[in-house]
Write an enzyme that holds these catalytic residues in place. Sequence first.
Site, PDB file in Angstrom:
ATOM      1  N   GLN A   7       4.206  -3.367  14.990  1.00 22.96           N
ATOM      2  CA  GLN A   7       4.442  -2.576  13.782  1.00 22.96           C
ATOM      3  C   GLN A   7       4.369  -1.089  14.084  1.00 22.96           C
ATOM      4  OE1 GLN A   7       1.307  -5.368  11.758  1.00 22.96           O
ATOM      5  NE2 GLN A   7       2.014  -3.959  10.197  1.00 22.96           N
ATOM      6  N   PHE A  20       1.816  -8.674   9.325  1.00 19.74           N
ATOM      7  CA  PHE A  20       0.753  -8.607   8.320  1.00 19.74           C
ATOM      8  C   PHE A  20      -0.402  -7.702   8.715  1.00 19.74           C
ATOM      9  CE2 PHE A  20       2.515 -12.987   8.606  1.00 19.74           C
ATOM     10  CZ  PHE A  20       3.368 -12.902   7.527  1.00 19.74           C
ATOM     11  N   GLU A  33      -0.356  -4.120  14.287  1.00 20.83           N
ATOM     12  CA  GLU A  33      -0.452  -2.657  14.191  1.00 20.83           C
ATOM     13  C   GLU A  33      -1.054  -2.093  15.470  1.00 20.83           C
ATOM     14  OE1 GLU A  33      -1.945  -1.106  10.521  1.00 20.83           O
ATOM     15  OE2 GLU A  33      -2.183   0.913  11.314  1.00 20.83           O
ATOM     16  N   ARG A  90     -11.237   1.933   3.244  1.00 15.26           N
ATOM     17  CA  ARG A  90     -10.370   1.433   2.169  1.00 15.26           C
ATOM     18  C   ARG A  90     -11.086   0.384   1.319  1.00 15.26           C
ATOM     19  NH1 ARG A  90      -4.738   1.389   0.414  1.00 15.26           N
ATOM     20  NH2 ARG A  90      -4.280   3.053   1.880  1.00 15.26           N
ATOM     21  N   PHE A 119      -5.885  -4.159   4.144  1.00 17.42           N
ATOM     22  CA  PHE A 119      -6.617  -3.228   4.998  1.00 17.42           C
ATOM     23  C   PHE A 119      -8.009  -2.920   4.451  1.00 17.42           C
ATOM     24  CE2 PHE A 119      -6.783   0.929   7.393  1.00 17.42           C
ATOM     25  CZ  PHE A 119      -6.315   0.479   8.607  1.00 17.42           C
ATOM     26  N   THR A 156      -4.772   6.581   4.198  1.00 19.41           N
ATOM     27  CA  THR A 156      -5.854   7.506   3.883  1.00 19.41           C
ATOM     28  C   THR A 156      -6.011   8.552   4.979  1.00 19.41           C
ATOM     29  OG1 THR A 156      -7.428   5.923   4.798  1.00 19.41           O
ATOM     30  CG2 THR A 156      -7.084   5.878   2.424  1.00 19.41           C
ATOM     31  N   ALA A 188       0.275  -0.028   5.418  1.00 17.00           N
ATOM     32  CA  ALA A 188      -0.174   0.598   4.167  1.00 17.00           C
ATOM     33  C   ALA A 188       0.896   0.517   3.088  1.00 17.00           C
ATOM     34  CB  ALA A 188      -0.600   2.050   4.411  1.00 17.00           C
ATOM     35  N   GLU A 233       1.316  -4.737   0.166  1.00 15.44           N
ATOM     36  CA  GLU A 233      -0.070  -5.166   0.020  1.00 15.44           C
ATOM     37  C   GLU A 233      -0.505  -5.480  -1.411  1.00 15.44           C
ATOM     38  OE1 GLU A 233      -0.968  -1.529   2.159  1.00 15.44           O
ATOM     39  OE2 GLU A 233      -2.411  -2.634   3.350  1.00 15.44           O
TER      40      GLU A 233
END
Lengths: 493, 782
Positions: B213, B244, B248, B326, B360, B458, B527, B729
Site C-alpha cells: 500500500q 486492509f 502498509e 487514533r 487503525f 493524523t 486512512a 474505514e
Amino acid sequence: MTRLKTRSEIRFILNGENVALTKVAPDETLLDWLRIERSLRGSKEGCAEGDCGACTVLVGRLSAGRLVYESVNACIRFLGSLDGTHVVTIEHLRGDGEKLHPAQQAMVDSHGSQCGFCTPGFVMSLYALWMRSPEPSDAAIEKALQGNLCRCTGYEAIMRAARAISSYGQAAKDPLAAERKAITSKLAAMKDGSRIEIGAGKQRLVVPVNADDLAAVLDNEPGATIVAGSTDVGLWVTKHMREISPAIFIGNLDGLCAISEDNGIISIGAGVTYTEAFSTLARRIPALGPLFDRIGGDQVRNMGTIGGNIANGSPIGDTPPPLIALGARLTLRRGNKRRTISLEDFFIAYGKQDRQPGEFVEAVHVPVPGSDTKFAVYKITKRRDEDITAALGAFLLTLASDGTVTDIRIAYGGMAATPKRAFGVEKALLGKAWTEATVEVAMAEYAKDFTPLTDMRASAEYRALAARNLLLRFFAETSATKAPIQISRYEAA
Amino acid sequence: MTTHAPNLKAQKISGGVATDQRHDSAHKHVRGTAVYIDDMPEPSGTLHGCLGLSTATHATITSMDLSAVRAAPGVVDVLTASDVPGENDISPTGRHDEPVLATGKVQFFGQPIFCVIAETREQARRATRLAKVEYKELPFVTDIAALDPRKDKLVTPPLTLRRGDAAAAINAAPRRLKGKMRIGGQDHFYLEGQIAMAIPGEDQDVTIYSSTQHPSEIQHMVSHALGVPSHAVTVEIRRMGGAFGGKETQGNQFAALAAIAAKKHHRAVKIRPDRDDDMIATGKRHDFLVDYEVGFDNEGNILGVDFMFAARCGFSADLSGPVTDRALFHCDNTYFWPAVHAQSAPLYTNTVSNTAFRGFGGPQGMVGAERVIDEVAFAVGKDPLEIRKKNFYGTSDRNITPYHQTVEDNIIHRIVAELEASCDYARRRRTIESFNVNSRFIKRGLALTPVKFGISFTATHYNQAGALVHVYTDGSVHLNHGGTEMGQGLYVKVAQVVAEEFQIDLDQVKITATTTGKVPNTSATAASSGSDLNGMAAQNAARQIKERLTNFAAEKYQVPRDQVLFLPNRVRIGNQEIAFADLVRQAYMARIQLSAAGFYKTPKIHWDRDKGEGRPFYYFAYGAACSEVSVDTLTGEYMVERTDILHETGRSLNRAIDLGQVEGGFIQGMGWLTTEELWWDDKGRLRTHAPSTYKIPLASDRPKIFNVTLADWPEASEPTVHRSKAVGEPPFPLGMSVLHALSDAVASVADHRICPRLDPPATPERVLMAIERLKWEAKANT
C-alpha cells in the site's frame, strides 16, 4: 491369477487438451503444476490447505459410469490422483464468442469482485453450482460457497451474482454440457484396466486398478501412504513437507466406492466421498444431513472420504462419534483377509489405531437406527460452517413405551485423545425415566467421562460445559416443545 | 475494458463521477487474467526466498548452524543480518527497532533470522527447516494483562487527551462506575499474501514489484537496506489481492530481502511466504485492554470519562504510535464527553509487531466508548439506544472533542433517527422481549450502534498526494497517481474524476500501475484517504492541461476563454464544436504541453501532539447499524438474523463501489468482534495462523436479512473531490452492532439487570461463559 497391466503415465484432460505425464512426483499438487509448469495462473494459492478456495477448479470424473464435475481444491489435490479425469480451470470458461461466461458476467455486473484474488475460485464454485442447480436457493448458494473465503465484499454482491447467473445463459447449453458425451467416452477410454506405477524410492506413486489390486499393492508395500481424498494428507505435504512416498492413490477406486444397504445396515466403501454418501445417509439417517453440511466446504466434501476420516484416527474427525453412537462396524482388509471390528475399538489412543501394516479400511457398516430410537448429532465450532470441531456429541436413545431408557449410546469427539463413548453418562441414564431430572443427574457424570484440553479452538472449561449442555439439548429435542431448541439458518426444506 | 469511438453527440459522458461504475479490473478478475505479482512471468533464472523464523519467543541466539541449509538441494545462498549491505532496519517511523533479520537476539516467536535463497520456492522452503539454531531463553511477556500500563516498557511515547477535569467530574457525579475490557486483535487475512519480486538493474538500480500500500516506503526501506540512494530503487504495484492495512509497512521485510539477494546474485528474486509464515511473521490489528471510569446521572447523562487504552504492540513500534493515538481520537465515537481524560499505553510485548488495520485503532477506541454507554444504560435501567442518543454530540453546542476539534458536520441525529424508523427498532424491541419470555434456550438480542470516523492522516504531512496525467494525440489519457489499488476501487474512482474533468468517456482513460518513478514521495494508501487525496491530485493535473487547452483554443479560434467549453467528448469553441481528440491534436501541433503533474494537500488540518490539541481531521464520516441476533444459551452459538445499515459517503463518486465497501467493511468488522480469535499458547506461539484455525466470516455468516442503504442526502461539508467522502474505514465499526446485539441477548438471561461485559471477539465460548456468569450473578443477587 491374471497379471495386471501396468503403465507409468498419468492421463487426464486439462481443459481442452489431452495430457499424459510420465514424470509425476507423489507429492506434486495440481495447483503448483498448473501455475508453475503450465503457466496457468488464474487459479490462486491463498492458503495451501484447502480452506480458502482461491484455487478452486473442477474435476470431472466417471462415477458409476456417469460424468460428474465437482469443485475441488487444487492446492491439496495431487497430480497422481487425476488419472482418468477432466480438469477444468478458470481459463477454460467461455461464453459465446468474445463474451464472458454467464457465471463471470453475473459477477462483473453484480460488483462481485473487489481485490479479485479470490474471484476465480468463486467463479468456479458458482459454475459448479449452476451446472447442477441453475436456480439455486440462498441456502444452496451459501452451502456451495462454504469453501470460498472473500475478505473484501462481505459476500452480498457474490450472492446477488449467484442468483442471477441463469439470466445470462442456460446451464444446459454450457460447453461442458454440450461436450458431455465426448468427454465421457474419452474418460472411459482412459480407464484401460492398468495399474499405474511411477518413480521409485522417495518419488514413487501407485494408482491401483481396483480394491483387490490395492490389497495386493499394500501387502507388498505395507509402509505406503494411502491417499484417498487428500484433504488431510495434502496438508502433510503443503504444511509439514512430509515425505509420502510410496503413495497409493485410492480416490474413485473401483470396489471401494460402493454404498449399499442390506438388512438395515448401510455399507459405505472407504473411498466414498462425503458428497456421494450424503444423499443416502441424509435420507436414511436424517440427523447426519446437517452434520455433513458442516464438514469442510463443497471442495473438501467432494474429495474427502468417510473412510479417510476414520482411518486417520483424528480425535476431532466428524464422522466417528455419530457412527460409534449408531454402533457402526469397520471392515479392515489385508490381502484377501478381512476382519470386522466395532468402530469404537478401532481407536486405541491418540495417533494409534487398530490397523496392522498392510491393512486398509475397506468399508464401514452403519446400522440404520430403528423407529423406536431417537438419534441426534451436534457439532460445536467457533464459526458455524467450514470449521473444525471443538466438541461434537452424538446420541442414540431407545425408549420403552413407558418412557424408560432401554438403551443409550453417547459418543463425543474433541473431548479426549480419541472419539470416545460417555459410559458414565450412559450408565446414569440407562433404565431411568427419560426426564429432565434424570438428565440433570447424568450431566454430572461428564466430568468423570471426559477431561478435555484447552487449545486454540476452545478451552477445556468451554468444552466441558457445552458438551454437557448438549445432553440437555438432546433431551429438549426429544420432548415436545414449541419454542426453538437450536438456532437455524434456514428452515428445513 | 474495451474502447469504442467516442460519441460526439452524447448528452453525458459515460463513466463520469456520481455514476455506478464497475471495478476497472472486474473483467480480468473473473477470467483469472488480472495479474498479481506471483502471476507475472518470472525472468529466467529467478531465485526464490524463504524466511527462517525464530523458534523462541525471547532469547539470545547462542549458535546458528546453517550448514545443512546451505548444502540442501537448490540452495544458492542463505542471508543473515551480516548480508545486509546498508542499514539492518526497516522501522517505518525511524526508531531503529526493527531489523530486517534479527541478530544476536530474538524478540518474538516467528521473527525472521535468516533467509534461504534457492532455485525453486519448494527447495527454499525445504532447506529452511534444516537450520540448527540454539537459544538461551529469556523471560518473555506476550499478554498485556500481565503489564502495568503506567510503568512497563513502551515501544513509543504515549498520548494523553484531556478536556475539563475528568476526575473532578466523575467524583462529583451522582453515580459512577469503573470497569475493564479486553478487545481482541485481528489478522488481515488478505487473500493474496505478502510478496515481493526484485529485478536487479545496472549500477545500483533495482526494480521491485511489491504487494504494498506504500510504494514510497518500500523504496526508502530498500534504499536504506541496500545503502543506495532512493533514486536507484523503483517500486511498482498494479494491484494487491487485498491489504486492509496489512501491506502498509509489512511488505518492507520481503522487499528488502528480495532486493538484497537480487543485487548480490544479479538474478531476479521472488519471496512469497506461505500462509502460516505470513500470519506468524507479520503484524496484526492491536488488541487492547481498556480501563474505564465514568460518572453519570440517574438519567444516563454522562458527565465525565476516564480511559486507559493499553495496547499489545509487539516487539517494535511500527505504526503503534499513530494507531494508539487514533484509538484515543475515537474514544468518543459520536458522544460528547463533558469532561474527559484518556491515555494510551503502547506496550512492548514479545509478539509480532502489530500494525495498521482498517480503522487503525479507531474501532478499538469506539468499542471502548460503546462499552461505557452499555454500562451506563444497565446502571440506570434504560435501553442503550436511549443512552446513546442522549449523549450524542450536539450540532451547535456540546460539540468539542477530547482533542479540542469542533465537530462541525454532525449528522448522526438524522442518520440514527432514519435508521431507527426504517429498521422498526421499537416494535422489534417489544417482539424480542416476548420471544425471549417464551423461549427457554434460544434468546434474541437487538442493538443499534452509531459511527463517527475522523478522516485524515493524523500525521499532517501525509495528507498530500501527487498525480501524473498525460494526454496523447489521439485524445486518450494516461493516468497515474500515488494511490494503490487493493480492491477498494480507487483506480476507477480517480479515473472517473479525470474523465469528468476532461469530459471524455471513462474508457478513454487508461489506469496504470502505481510506481515511484512516476509520482514520488507518496503517502500510503491508507486512512481512507485514497480517493480524497489522489482524486484531487489527478483533478489538479487534468485542470492544468485543460487550462492550457482552453488558452490554446481561445487564442487559435479568437474567442474569449469563457466560450471554450468542454462538452461530452468534444469542445465547444465559440459557435463550433470539435472532438476532444481534434483539439488535442491541434494543441500538440502548436507545441502545447499535454502532460501535467498534479498535487494536493488537505487544507485546514493541524495537530499539536504534545498539547493534545488541534484539528487532526478534515471532516467526519457517519453511519449506523442495527443488528438482531439469536443466541443458543446452551452452547453460545449464534446467528445474525438481520442487519440494517444506513451509511453516508457524502455525494458519492461511485455508489456501487461505496456499497461494496460498506457491506464488506461491516462483515469484516463483525468478524473481528465475533469469530476471529488470535490465540497464543503458554510458550508465546501464535497457534491461529491459517484459515483452518483462524475463522473469518463466510457467506453463511452474513446477516440472514441484510439491508444496506447509502444515505442519499449528505454531502461533504468541506470542498472534497466532488463533495464525496471517504469510505474505506468508516463502515468497519458498524460491526459493533453485532457485538452489542449479542450482549443484549446475553443480558436477557439475567433480565437485563446486569451489564454482560461481553468482550470481543465474542466467540461462542465467550458468549456461553458470559451467560453462565450472568446466571450465576443473578442467582447470587437474589
